[in-house]
Design an enzyme around this catalytic site. Structure first.
Site, PDB file in Angstrom:
ATOM      1  N   CYS A 105      -8.900  -5.989   0.187  1.00  0.00           N
ATOM      2  CA  CYS A 105      -9.501  -4.772   0.737  1.00  0.00           C
ATOM      3  C   CYS A 105      -9.646  -3.787  -0.413  1.00  0.00           C
ATOM      4  O   CYS A 105      -9.796  -4.183  -1.564  1.00  0.00           O
ATOM      5  CB  CYS A 105      -8.668  -4.221   1.884  1.00  0.00           C
ATOM      6  SG  CYS A 105      -6.978  -3.774   1.436  1.00  0.00           S
ATOM      7  N   HIS A 160      -9.007   6.259   3.203  1.00  0.00           N
ATOM      8  CA  HIS A 160      -8.681   5.008   3.899  1.00  0.00           C
ATOM      9  C   HIS A 160      -8.528   5.329   5.384  1.00  0.00           C
ATOM     10  O   HIS A 160      -7.575   5.993   5.795  1.00  0.00           O
ATOM     11  CB  HIS A 160      -7.380   4.415   3.336  1.00  0.00           C
ATOM     12  CG  HIS A 160      -7.139   2.985   3.703  1.00  0.00           C
ATOM     13  ND1 HIS A 160      -6.763   2.607   4.965  1.00  0.00           N
ATOM     14  CD2 HIS A 160      -7.235   1.839   2.988  1.00  0.00           C
ATOM     15  CE1 HIS A 160      -6.629   1.284   5.019  1.00  0.00           C
ATOM     16  NE2 HIS A 160      -6.914   0.794   3.819  1.00  0.00           N
TER      17      HIS A 160
END
Length: 626
Positions: A28, A548
């Protein structure tokens, strides 16, 4: 000392128990996410101690190695090692929302990429053999010609076998069984049946035999179907006979199935598309040439050019690919624009990049460095290259230009174009493409001042991000806003041990009350994830900010996320980055807590919270002193 990403990737592989212990790997925005066959084999403390590793988290069946912004480069090494090593490298990008065209492009790219350079080399070899025979330098009846012709032609002739290997990896089948199926399609006695007189039958079923040498689509579809059959047999057959019975039954079923159904159907479809393009070249060659010549580098820019590879190969199976005729002018036009920038620019960095980029464009047809690094940031050189390619394409279309081998359009590939019916007209078109692009760029396309006033365009994802930042006054304070409406929480209270520990850098969390995520600073998007949950922004002051959205939301694979920006975009503070369905995140069992991290905290003088409690997205969340 800088981290060696290849070495770090190797050390992580060793630390988690070797290649055989890695079942899948992906990444990620900041972490390698490994699925291990046995986590007990991993030397976690040793992995944590590696230079470049921030920490290790074991949660949700994943072994997460936190790297930071450089995680794509470490992942690339691990993915490379995993090829054939018993594991599987998986991209986190979800393709479920991609269009059929994009999925097709991804498929073609993946299948042709491993063999592209050998294919281009063989094509160039074939072009020179053809040129030597055409000019009488090599006797077409000689043993030397037979040997050279076989050496240059074998790869394209047996292309189904090569595609069987890459398709087997893509569709997770036994590659040797796939090769056996492909081998049957080009077996000499099967090929000989194409010249048989009268109708053919297979156990009473009409058999339409077509030539599968140099074919593309039949074996790809065949291996795809093979995957389903193979997995069914592995689940069904008794273990005592499974190993040898599975490939036996797969070959027994798949070879007749392809010859009876898949082969004729896909070949007719592929021929139909190729014939349609050929028809346009026949009916309006100037228009077809202009479209291909003008748009080819645009296709390259978006990666769409891979979708034409099967059509090129399909046309080459008949001996002549007319679709490739206008491409050489388009490629050389972009190279000429890059050359003009190299001559005219006074910017040292640009000149250093433009020279080699122009050389590679002219010599080998590789234009991406020139497009991304030189022409596109200035816009006009790219546009002038497109215009030159379109005009040259008109002449190529009228000339009936094409190639007799698979080559990258370039100067050294010109021998492949010698079968063009009106060769002088083709060369006039190429000359015009180069001249128009070069002259227009030289006099009107180089504006260093304008480019310097803008942020540099991002390079492709495979290139490392630039680390240089413009000079700023020490002590300058930069406001980092809250990315969402909600309530600010200290970073230590974020429900993720890596973020909470500060290992990723100083920052703050926000418990959102609405699903719109805004840019907390102005700058350039340097990181985006296909799942839409994370964004990296670099400011003019050299601050790198990570937004995030949610915790472990990478596992949602994009569901509930609607990105509004992409890598390379310029954003202002307050621009929308992504729309998030918070209810979907909660229903999936994940926290909606969104974090803002200064990933290069170590290079800043101070990072301090600006406020606490309820905030809107316009309110200050952090103050960074550079």
């Amino acid at each position: 000392m800088a981290v060696d990403f290849a070495t770090l990737g190797d050390d992580i592989i060793d630390g988690v128990g070797g290649l055989g212990n890695i079942k899948t790997a992906r990444h990620c925005a900041t972490r390698l996410r490994l699925e291990l066959r046995d986590e007990e084999k991993a030397a976690t403390e040793a992995v944590k101690a590696l230079k470049g590793v921030l920490t290790v988290v074991q949660a949700g069946g994943q072994y997460q190695v936190v790297i930071g912004n450089d995680v794509p480069f470490v992942y690339a090494r691990i993915a490379e090692r995993l090829e054939g090593g018993g594991g599987a490298a998986e991209e986190v990008e979800d393709t479920s929302n991609k269009s059929i065209l994009n999925k097709f492009i991804d498929l073609v790219t993946g299948l042709f990429h491993p063999i592209l350079w050998p294919l281009a080399g063989a094509g160039l070899f074939k072009a020179f053999v053809t040129m030597f025979a055409t000019f009488g330098w090599l006797n077409a009846e000689s043993t030397e010609y037979v040997v050279f012709n076989a050496a240059s032609d074998a790869l394209i002739y047996f292309l189904p076998l090569l595609l069987a290997i890459s398709a087997a990896k893509r569709f997770k089948t036994n590659q040797f069984t796939s090769m056996a199926i492909a081998g049957a399609l080009v077996y000499p006695t099967i090929v000989a049946l194409t010249s048989a007189e009268g109708p053919l039958a297979f156990f009473g079923i009409p058999l339409v035999i077509m030539s599968y040498t140099s074919s593309v689509i039949p074996i790809i579809v065949g291996v795809w179907v093979q995957g389903y059959l193979e997995r069914f047999l592995i689940r069904t057959l008794p273990g005592a006979i499974r190993n040898f019975t599975t490939p036996l039954l797969v070959m027994l079923v798949m070879v007749p199935l392809i010859l009876l159904t898949i082969g004729p159907a896909t070949t007719i479809l592929a021929n139909g598309i190729a014939d349609g393009i050929t028809w346009l070249f026949q009916v309006a060659p100037w228009l077809a040439g202009a479209l291909m010549g003008g748009l080819w580098q645009v296709f390259v820019l978006f990666g769409l050019h891979w979708g034409f590879v099967p059509i090129m190969v399909q046309q080459l199976s008949t001996g002549y690919a007319i679709i490739t005729g206008p491409l050489v002018g388009a490629v050389l036009a972009q190279a000429a624009a890059t050359l003009a920038v190299w001559i005219r620019t006074k910017d040292h960095d640009t000149k250093e990049l433009a020279g080699p980029s122009a050389f590679s464009g002219f010599l080998s047809g590789i234009t991406e460095p020139g497009i991304y690094g030189v022409n596109l940031p200035r816009k006009l050189p790219f546009y002038f290259g497109v215009a030159g390619g379109a005009i040259g394409g008109v002449f190529a279309g009228i000339a009936g230009a094409g190639t007799t081998a698979f080559v990258f359009p370039s100067l050294i590939a010109l021998p492949a174009y010698l079968s063009t019916p009106n060769l002088p007209l083709l060369f006039i078109g190429i000359g015009l493409s180069v001249a128009i692009s070069f002259v227009l760029t030289l006099f009107w396309g180089v504006n260093d001042a304008a480019v310097a006033a803008e942020a540099p365009a991002e390079t492709p994802a495979s290139a490392e991000p630039a680390s240089a930042a413009p000079a700023v006054v020490a002590g300058t304070e930069v406001i980092v806003r809250s990315p969402m409406d909600g309530t600010l929480v200290p970073i230590a209270d974020v429900p993720d041990p890596v973020f909470a520990s500060g290992a990723m850098g100083a920052g703050i969390g926000v418990e959102p009350t609405s699903g719109t995520v805004y840019a907390p600073v102005s700058g350039t998007i340097i990181v985006t994830m296909g799942s839409g949950h994370a964004y990296g922004i670099s400011t003019e002051e050299g601050i790198e900010v990570l937004v995030h959205v949610g915790i472990d939301t990478v596992n949602m694979k994009g569901e509930g996320f609607e990105p509004k920006v992409q890598q390379g975009d310029r954003v202002n503070a307050g621009d929308v980055l992504v729309e998030v369905d918070l209810d979907k995140v909660k229903d999936a069992g994940y926290s909606t807590t969104t974090v803002v991290i200064i990933t290069n905290t170590a290079t800043q003088k101070e990072v301090a919270p600006a406020s606490a409690g309820a905030v809107s997205h316009d309110d200050a969340a952090l103050i960074v002193t550079v």
